[in-house]
Design a protein around this motif. Structure first.
Motif, mmCIF file in Angstrom:
data_model
loop_
_atom_site.group_PDB
_atom_site.id
_atom_site.type_symbol
_atom_site.label_atom_id
_atom_site.label_comp_id
_atom_site.label_asym_id
_atom_site.label_seq_id
_atom_site.Cartn_x
_atom_site.Cartn_y
_atom_site.Cartn_z
ATOM 1 N N GLU A 36 -41.696 -28.720 39.109
ATOM 2 C CA GLU A 36 -41.599 -27.347 39.612
ATOM 3 C C GLU A 36 -41.187 -27.343 41.075
ATOM 4 O OE1 GLU A 36 -45.368 -25.576 38.998
ATOM 5 O OE2 GLU A 36 -45.219 -25.516 36.808
ATOM 6 N N ARG A 37 -41.854 -28.166 41.879
ATOM 7 C CA ARG A 37 -41.554 -28.197 43.312
ATOM 8 C C ARG A 37 -40.165 -28.776 43.568
ATOM 9 N NH1 ARG A 37 -43.964 -24.996 42.677
ATOM 10 N NH2 ARG A 37 -46.158 -24.547 43.074
ATOM 11 N N ALA A 38 -39.759 -29.728 42.746
ATOM 12 C CA ALA A 38 -38.422 -30.292 42.906
ATOM 13 C C ALA A 38 -37.359 -29.222 42.668
ATOM 14 C CB ALA A 38 -38.231 -31.462 41.936
ATOM 15 N N HIS A 39 -37.581 -28.392 41.659
ATOM 16 C CA HIS A 39 -36.607 -27.339 41.375
ATOM 17 C C HIS A 39 -36.620 -26.280 42.475
ATOM 18 C CE1 HIS A 39 -34.357 -24.519 38.638
ATOM 19 N NE2 HIS A 39 -33.753 -25.672 38.424
ATOM 20 N N ASP A 40 -37.804 -26.012 43.039
ATOM 21 C CA ASP A 40 -37.873 -25.091 44.181
ATOM 22 C C ASP A 40 -37.096 -25.651 45.368
ATOM 23 O OD1 ASP A 40 -39.473 -23.425 42.703
ATOM 24 O OD2 ASP A 40 -41.358 -24.114 43.601
ATOM 25 N N LEU A 41 -37.177 -26.985 45.529
ATOM 26 C CA LEU A 41 -36.530 -27.640 46.655
ATOM 27 C C LEU A 41 -35.018 -27.635 46.517
ATOM 28 C CD1 LEU A 41 -37.241 -29.295 49.215
ATOM 29 C CD2 LEU A 41 -37.157 -31.344 47.786
ATOM 30 N N ALA A 42 -34.527 -27.676 45.287
ATOM 31 C CA ALA A 42 -33.079 -27.689 45.044
ATOM 32 C C ALA A 42 -32.736 -26.617 44.022
ATOM 33 C CB ALA A 42 -32.645 -29.065 44.540
ATOM 34 N N PRO A 43 -32.796 -25.335 44.427
ATOM 35 C CA PRO A 43 -32.542 -24.243 43.479
ATOM 36 C C PRO A 43 -31.142 -24.274 42.890
ATOM 37 C CG PRO A 43 -32.566 -23.439 45.746
ATOM 38 C CD PRO A 43 -33.077 -24.841 45.785
ATOM 39 N N GLY A 44 -30.212 -24.992 43.544
ATOM 40 C CA GLY A 44 -28.864 -25.083 43.013
ATOM 41 C C GLY A 44 -28.740 -26.078 41.873
ATOM 42 N N ALA A 45 -29.786 -26.857 41.647
ATOM 43 C CA ALA A 45 -29.746 -27.834 40.562
ATOM 44 C C ALA A 45 -29.847 -27.124 39.214
ATOM 45 C CB ALA A 45 -30.883 -28.835 40.711
ATOM 46 N N SER A 46 -29.026 -27.550 38.284
ATOM 47 C CA SER A 46 -29.068 -26.955 36.950
ATOM 48 C C SER A 46 -30.314 -27.386 36.193
ATOM 49 C CB SER A 46 -27.821 -27.360 36.154
ATOM 50 O OG SER A 46 -26.655 -26.893 36.792
ATOM 51 N N MET A 47 -30.783 -28.593 36.460
ATOM 52 C CA MET A 47 -31.976 -29.104 35.783
ATOM 53 C C MET A 47 -32.541 -30.274 36.576
ATOM 54 S SD MET A 47 -29.961 -30.594 32.505
ATOM 55 C CE MET A 47 -28.790 -31.961 32.603
ATOM 56 N N VAL A 48 -33.851 -30.476 36.399
ATOM 57 C CA VAL A 48 -34.561 -31.534 37.102
ATOM 58 C C VAL A 48 -35.425 -32.278 36.088
ATOM 59 C CG1 VAL A 48 -36.213 -32.091 38.939
ATOM 60 C CG2 VAL A 48 -34.639 -30.167 39.221
#
Length: 275
Positions: free
Chosen positions: A70-82
């Motif tokens: 969750e935090r990784a996706h918050d950190l890179a909102p431009g990422a399509s998936m984590v």
């Protein structure tokens, strides 16, 4: 509001102090860099640590991994998936948590081919962070890159967990992007910071689960010993045999019926009046 200049100054102080101390500790055993002196970077340290270690203990390892993603996706909102890659004791990899099932497919291509930023980031010899801006044409990944590009992913960043820890690394955080332009908006320093904190939280959760398993196994062993002891006592009384002979009766019954000794002992103890 924190400016980019503030961030850069905090990073420089952190890196200089860490390198000067050989890992961040001063000669007298204390931290060379106080959180307050790190400014916005210190705030991020505290926020990440507080967030990851606030996962309820009952959530276990999976709960910690879900929070990390969750935090990784918050950190890179431009990422399509984590996704999170974990390395097993035998050196194999698996993906326990992701934001999209497609990430698991992409990860498995890395595992299958032995190529990709994730595999490199987890390697003991790597710097802990690897990325590719053009997967379809990256000469480093002739088998992995084109196959993941066919899934619609153009770029990927992977950060090892834990980049500054004792080897081997636990695994990696993987960020997949549909457009390389989104890489311009990511902060790899913060990605490494999250990976480091995530690894510490993960290790703590693993220790808690291991202790719970040991406790459960001990409790089960004690309960089994008690019920087997009761069954032996009943057989000794009813059959006029000694303790060894009573256990041998249980053992033979277990083999003949293909039933665990504990289960047979439980039946005897619960139905003693009928014997």
């Amino acid at each position: 509001m924190t400016t980019e200049r503030d961030w850069q100054a905090a990073r420089r102080r952190f890196v200089e102090d860490t390198e000067g101390a050989g890992g961040g500790a001063s000669r007298n055993g204390g931290s060379r860099t106080l959180v307050a002196e790190l400014g916005p970077l210190g705030d991020q340290f505290l926020a990440l640590a507080r967030d990851l270690f606030s996962v309820p203990p009952e959530a276990g390892v999976l709960g910690v991994l879900e929070r990390i993603v969750e935090r990784a996706h918050d950190l890179a909102p431009g990422a399509s998936m984590v996704s999170v890659t974990l390395r097993e004791a035998n050196g194999s990899f698996h993906t326990p948590v992701e934001t999209d099932a497609l990430a698991t497919r992409a990860d498995h291509i890395q595992y299958e081919t032995g190529e990709g930023p994730c595999v490199e980031a987890v390697a003991d010899s790597s710097s802990g962070s690897t990325h590719s801006r053009d997967l379809a044409r990256d000469p480093r990944y002739p088998r992995f890159g084109p196959r993941v590009a066919q899934l619609g992913m153009t770029a990927v960043v992977a950060t090892g967990m834990f980049p500054e820890s004792d080897l081997p690394r636990l695994g990696a955080l993987n960020y997949y992007f549909s457009s390389a332009e989104h890489l311009d908006d990511v902060d790899e320093d913060m990605m490494l910071l999250l990976a480091a904190h995530g690894a510490v939280a993960l290790q703590a959760a693993q220790r808690v689960e291991a202790e719970r398993l040991r406790t459960a196994q001990l409790t089960d062993a004690l309960q089994s010993r008690d019920v087997i002891g009761q069954a032996k006592g009943i057989l000794m009384q009813r059959r006029g045999v000694d303790a060894d002979e009573a256990f041998d009766i249980l053992r033979r019954a277990s083999q003949d019926l293909n039933v665990k000794i504990r289960d047979i002992a439980t039946t005897i103890a619960s139905r003693r009046a009928e014997l």
